[in-house]
Design an enzyme around this catalytic site. Structure first.
Site, PDB file in Angstrom:
ATOM      1  N   LYS A 154       0.848  -1.200   0.000  1.00 25.75           N
ATOM      2  CA  LYS A 154       0.000   0.000   0.000  1.00 25.75           C
ATOM      3  C   LYS A 154       0.882   1.248   0.000  1.00 25.75           C
ATOM      4  O   LYS A 154       0.958   1.969   0.998  1.00 25.75           O
ATOM      5  CB  LYS A 154      -0.971  -0.026   1.184  1.00 25.75           C
ATOM      6  CG  LYS A 154      -2.131  -1.006   0.938  1.00 25.75           C
ATOM      7  CD  LYS A 154      -3.150  -0.999   2.051  1.00 25.75           C
ATOM      8  CE  LYS A 154      -4.111   0.155   1.997  1.00 25.75           C
ATOM      9  NZ  LYS A 154      -5.130   0.049   0.937  1.00 25.75           N
TER      10      LYS A 154
HETATM   11  N1  PMP Z   1      -7.050  -3.794  -3.302  1.00 25.24           N
HETATM   12  C1  PMP Z   1      -6.693  -2.512  -3.134  1.00 25.24           C
HETATM   13  C2  PMP Z   1      -6.047  -1.795  -4.261  1.00 25.24           C
HETATM   14  C3  PMP Z   1      -6.930  -1.862  -1.910  1.00 25.24           C
HETATM   15  O1  PMP Z   1      -6.561  -0.599  -1.734  1.00 25.24           O
HETATM   16  C4  PMP Z   1      -7.586  -2.563  -0.875  1.00 25.24           C
HETATM   17  C5  PMP Z   1      -7.898  -1.864   0.429  1.00 25.24           C
HETATM   18  N2  PMP Z   1      -6.870  -2.013   1.358  1.00 25.24           N
HETATM   19  C6  PMP Z   1      -7.939  -3.903  -1.102  1.00 25.24           C
HETATM   20  C7  PMP Z   1      -7.657  -4.486  -2.324  1.00 25.24           C
HETATM   21  C8  PMP Z   1      -8.606  -4.729  -0.034  1.00 25.24           C
HETATM   22  O2  PMP Z   1      -7.701  -4.986   0.996  1.00 25.24           O
HETATM   23  P1  PMP Z   1      -8.208  -5.192   2.496  1.00 25.24           P
HETATM   24  O3  PMP Z   1      -9.259  -6.231   2.431  1.00 25.24           O
HETATM   25  O4  PMP Z   1      -7.000  -5.626   3.224  1.00 25.24           O
HETATM   26  O5  PMP Z   1      -8.731  -3.877   2.948  1.00 25.24           O
END
Ligand code: PMP
Length: 303
Positions: A154
């Site tokens: 991220k």
């Molecule tokens: N893909 C992207 C690009 C994201 O930003 C997120 C949000 N964090 C997710 C998938 C889903 O991840 P998570 O379930 O860990 O929030």
């Protein structure tokens, strides 16, 4: 209700947490962020932070990519977050935004020779994709290749890719974008992973399909298997498979489990919430609010 931030190694009112205009992360996207949900349980008058440790483990991994020396261990970050959310005294769903960033007030494109710091703040936050069924559009913006920017961390700078896709989707009248891999397979939404139901099984892009390995994705895979006896196949998905799927939904910390009603104006099956999607939503909402004793290990109480 006043909110608080953890900033400069102290808890301060949110309004007092301000960065200098020369902060490196602001100019070059040199930061790693997380998004963590605190889910309000009105019967218990409790907020449960969902899979807190996993979020900070992912943050720590991202820090390695950006050569950020995290100022706190995963356990310390969990403790700081619990304290921060407790200070805010919210009695509703909240969202925690942690950020590990290149804090030097120093210009110049690089990762080396820069100080790092960590901040976090809490805001009340209800549903993200505020609808029963999302209308999605296939994006013209593709996910970056692994040798462009690693899509599995991220990194704030990476999210320009997602922002381009999201705004294109909204301007075309959709609720969310579905982005493809550089070679044209399905990757993910701009803040969500994607699942299909095909022949009664879950199918989702694999870890090498340029996705962020979502914590909600992992939760759904486990709940489907352990509670519904449904296996998930992780594999590359062709574009055409979207239009013949029995069900489609998006998963993410902010979006929870959001059913997809149509893609590029084509309805998915009947266009309603699919049976498996509905069952997963029901299970998931009980789990994240701390109402399912079997999964309390995933829930950190704040109060
Ligand atoms: N893909 C992207 C690009 C994201 O930003 C997120 C949000 N964090 C997710 C998938 C889903 O991840 P998570 O379930 O860990 O929030």
């Amino acid at each position: 209700m006043p909110s608080f931030a953890y900033f400069d190694k102290q808890f301060v009112p949110l309004a007092k947490a301000k960065l200098g205009v020369m902060t490196n992360a602001l100019h070059y996207g040199t930061a790693i962020f997380e998004g963590i949900r605190g889910n309000w349980n009105s019967d218990q008058k409790q907020i449960y932070l969902f899979r807190l440790k996993e979020h900070f483990e992912r943050l720590h991994n991202g820090c390695r990519v950006l050569k950020i020396d995290p100022p706190h261990s995963v356990d310390e970050l969990c403790q700081i977050t619990v304290k921060l959310v407790a200070m805010c005294r919210f009695e509703e769903d909240v969202y925690v935004r942690p950020l590990a960033y290149k804090s030097s007030e120093s210009l110049g494109v690089r990762l080396h020779d820069l100080e790092s710091d960590f901040l976090a703040f809490v805001i009340p936050w209800g549903p993200y994709l505020d609808m029963d069924k999302a209308k999605c559009g296939i994006s013209s913006w593709r996910r970056p290749d692994y040798n462009v920017i690693p899509p599995s961390a991220k990194l704030t700078g990476l999210y320009i890719n997602n922002a381009l896709a999201k705004t294109e989707a909204i301007e075309k009248g959709f609720d969310e974008a579905i982005m493809l891999t550089p070679d044209g397979h399905i990757s993910e939404g701009t803040g969500e992973n994607l699942f299909l139901v095909t022949d009664g099984k879950l199918v989702t892009p694999a870890s090498d399909n340029h996705i962020l390995l979502g914590i909600t994705r992992d939760t759904v895979i486990k709940l489907a298997k352990d509670e519904l006896g449904i296996e998930t196949v992780e594999r590359p998905i062709e574009l055409g498979e979207l239009f013949t799927a029995e069900e489609c939904f998006l998963t993410g910390t902010a979006a929870h489990i959001t059913p997809v009603g149509e893609i590029d104006h084509r309805p998915i099956a009947s266009g309603g919430v699919g049976a498996i999607t509905g069952k997963l939503q029901e299970l998931y909402f009980e789990v994240i609010r701390g109402n399912n004793p079997k999964y309390l290990d995933w829930c950190t109480p704040v109060y």
